[in-house]
Design a protein around this motif. Structure first.
Motif, short mmCIF file in Angstrom:
data_model
loop_
_atom_site.label_atom_id
_atom_site.label_comp_id
_atom_site.label_asym_id
_atom_site.label_seq_id
_atom_site.Cartn_x
_atom_site.Cartn_y
_atom_site.Cartn_z
N LEU A 110 7.42 8.29 3.94
CA LEU A 110 6.28 7.50 4.41
C LEU A 110 5.82 7.97 5.78
O LEU A 110 4.60 8.05 6.03
CB LEU A 110 6.66 6.02 4.46
CG LEU A 110 5.54 5.07 4.87
CD1 LEU A 110 4.35 5.18 3.93
CD2 LEU A 110 6.04 3.62 4.90
N HIS A 125 -2.46 0.89 4.25
CA HIS A 125 -1.05 0.91 3.87
C HIS A 125 -0.88 0.60 2.39
O HIS A 125 -0.06 1.23 1.70
CB HIS A 125 -0.26 -0.09 4.71
CG HIS A 125 1.20 -0.13 4.37
ND1 HIS A 125 2.08 0.85 4.79
CD2 HIS A 125 1.94 -1.02 3.63
CE1 HIS A 125 3.29 0.57 4.33
NE2 HIS A 125 3.24 -0.55 3.63
N SER A 126 -1.66 -0.33 1.88
CA SER A 126 -1.56 -0.69 0.46
C SER A 126 -2.00 0.47 -0.43
O SER A 126 -1.43 0.68 -1.51
CB SER A 126 -2.38 -1.95 0.17
OG SER A 126 -3.76 -1.74 0.43
N THR A 129 0.84 2.92 -0.48
CA THR A 129 1.91 2.38 -1.32
C THR A 129 1.58 2.57 -2.80
O THR A 129 2.46 2.95 -3.59
CB THR A 129 2.12 0.89 -1.02
OG1 THR A 129 2.52 0.74 0.35
CG2 THR A 129 3.20 0.30 -1.92
N ARG A 130 0.33 2.33 -3.17
CA ARG A 130 -0.06 2.50 -4.58
C ARG A 130 0.09 3.96 -5.01
O ARG A 130 0.50 4.23 -6.15
CB ARG A 130 -1.50 2.02 -4.80
CG ARG A 130 -1.63 0.50 -4.89
CD ARG A 130 -2.95 0.09 -5.50
NE ARG A 130 -4.09 0.50 -4.69
CZ ARG A 130 -4.61 -0.25 -3.72
NH1 ARG A 130 -4.07 -1.43 -3.43
NH2 ARG A 130 -5.66 0.17 -3.04
N LEU A 132 2.21 6.16 -3.75
CA LEU A 132 3.65 6.39 -3.89
C LEU A 132 4.17 5.84 -5.21
O LEU A 132 4.97 6.48 -5.90
CB LEU A 132 4.39 5.74 -2.72
CG LEU A 132 4.28 6.43 -1.35
CD1 LEU A 132 4.73 5.48 -0.24
CD2 LEU A 132 5.09 7.71 -1.32
N GLU A 133 3.69 4.67 -5.57
CA GLU A 133 4.10 4.06 -6.84
C GLU A 133 3.59 4.88 -8.03
O GLU A 133 4.32 5.11 -9.00
CB GLU A 133 3.58 2.62 -6.92
CG GLU A 133 4.27 1.68 -5.95
CD GLU A 133 3.60 0.31 -5.88
OE1 GLU A 133 2.46 0.18 -6.40
OE2 GLU A 133 4.21 -0.61 -5.30
N ALA A 138 7.97 5.61 -4.71
CA ALA A 138 7.94 4.47 -3.78
C ALA A 138 9.34 4.14 -3.29
O ALA A 138 9.52 3.71 -2.14
CB ALA A 138 7.31 3.26 -4.47
N ALA A 141 10.37 6.07 -0.06
CA ALA A 141 9.52 5.98 1.13
C ALA A 141 10.31 6.05 2.42
O ALA A 141 9.84 6.61 3.42
CB ALA A 141 8.69 4.70 1.08
#
Length: 220
Positions: A110, A125-126, A129-130, A132-133, A138, A141
């Motif tokens: 991250l 940030h969201s 995160t998405r 990474l998912e 994720a 991170a």
């Protein structure tokens, strides 16, 4: 600074000077040719090792100038660009994923992404995160990059490259360490991001090809 077209005019690495009539230069569809990459089109440069694919990316990104011929952004020779011009190009017009990825090994996955995103403020940030998912990392991170597999590092570097505005995404062997499933997942993310921005893609490949839905293919 926006870029609609990247053109090559009779471009050739200096290391190949004198071998214009010999393989691999005389078989190339890129070297010593006049060609234009236009957004929002996608291009795949297929190459054998040692034919200059990473050099081509470095030339377009302006980090190397050891070539003959010309490279132009919308008709302007890139050798004429100032330092300020290059800062604008690399911040807003061209995103680059080099083959060696250039992650900071001591930083987490991250942190490697956000260190760039703090400069651009392009992704929330969201959104990070998405991504990474979506690329199924994720859970990595908080893991230092040095402790990630090469394939995981490649996916981190891909996300990092998307954390800026761009007219062209320049990616050097982006899926060389990924299996079929992860290749498809990465391709879907890259295609979605490029489509949303109306951007072009210039990708290189020695073996494993990124599975994007449309490509004009050129042999280096």
């Amino acid at each position: 600074m926006k870029i609609k077209e990247i053109s090559l005019e009779h471009t050739l690495p200096l290391v190949f000077a004198g071998s214009e009539n010999e393989p691999p230069v005389n078989r190339s569809e890129v070297w010593l040719k006049d060609l234009t990459f236009s957004r929002p089109d996608y291009y795949l440069i297929e190459a054998e090792s040692g034919t200059g694919k990473s050099s081509l990316c470095a030339y377009i990104y302006g980090s190397r100038l050891d070539y003959n011929g010309r490279i132009l952004f919308d008709g302007r020779d890139i050798r004429e660009l100032t330092i300020d011009d290059w800062c604008r190009v690399r911040t807003n017009a061209i995103a680059y994923l080099p083959q060696e990825m250039r992650l900071f090994p001591e930083l987490t996955a991250l942190e490697n992404i956000t260190i760039k995103n703090r400069l651009t403020g392009y992704k929330s940030h969201s959104e990070i995160t998405r991504m990474l998912e979506q690329l199924e990392i994720a859970d990595k991170a908080s893991t230092p990059a040095a402790r990630l597999s090469v394939g995981q590092q490649q996916r981190v570097a891909i996300i990092r490259s998307l954390c800026q505005p761009f007219d062209f995404l320049l990616i050097d062997e982006p899926v060389s360490h990924l299996d079929e499933r992860n290749n498809a997942t990465v391709a879907a993310l890259i295609d979605s991001e490029a489509t949303a921005r109306g951007a072009g893609i210039i990708a290189t490949s020695v073996g494993n090809k990124i599975k994007l839905p449309r490509f004009s293919t050129l042999a280096l």
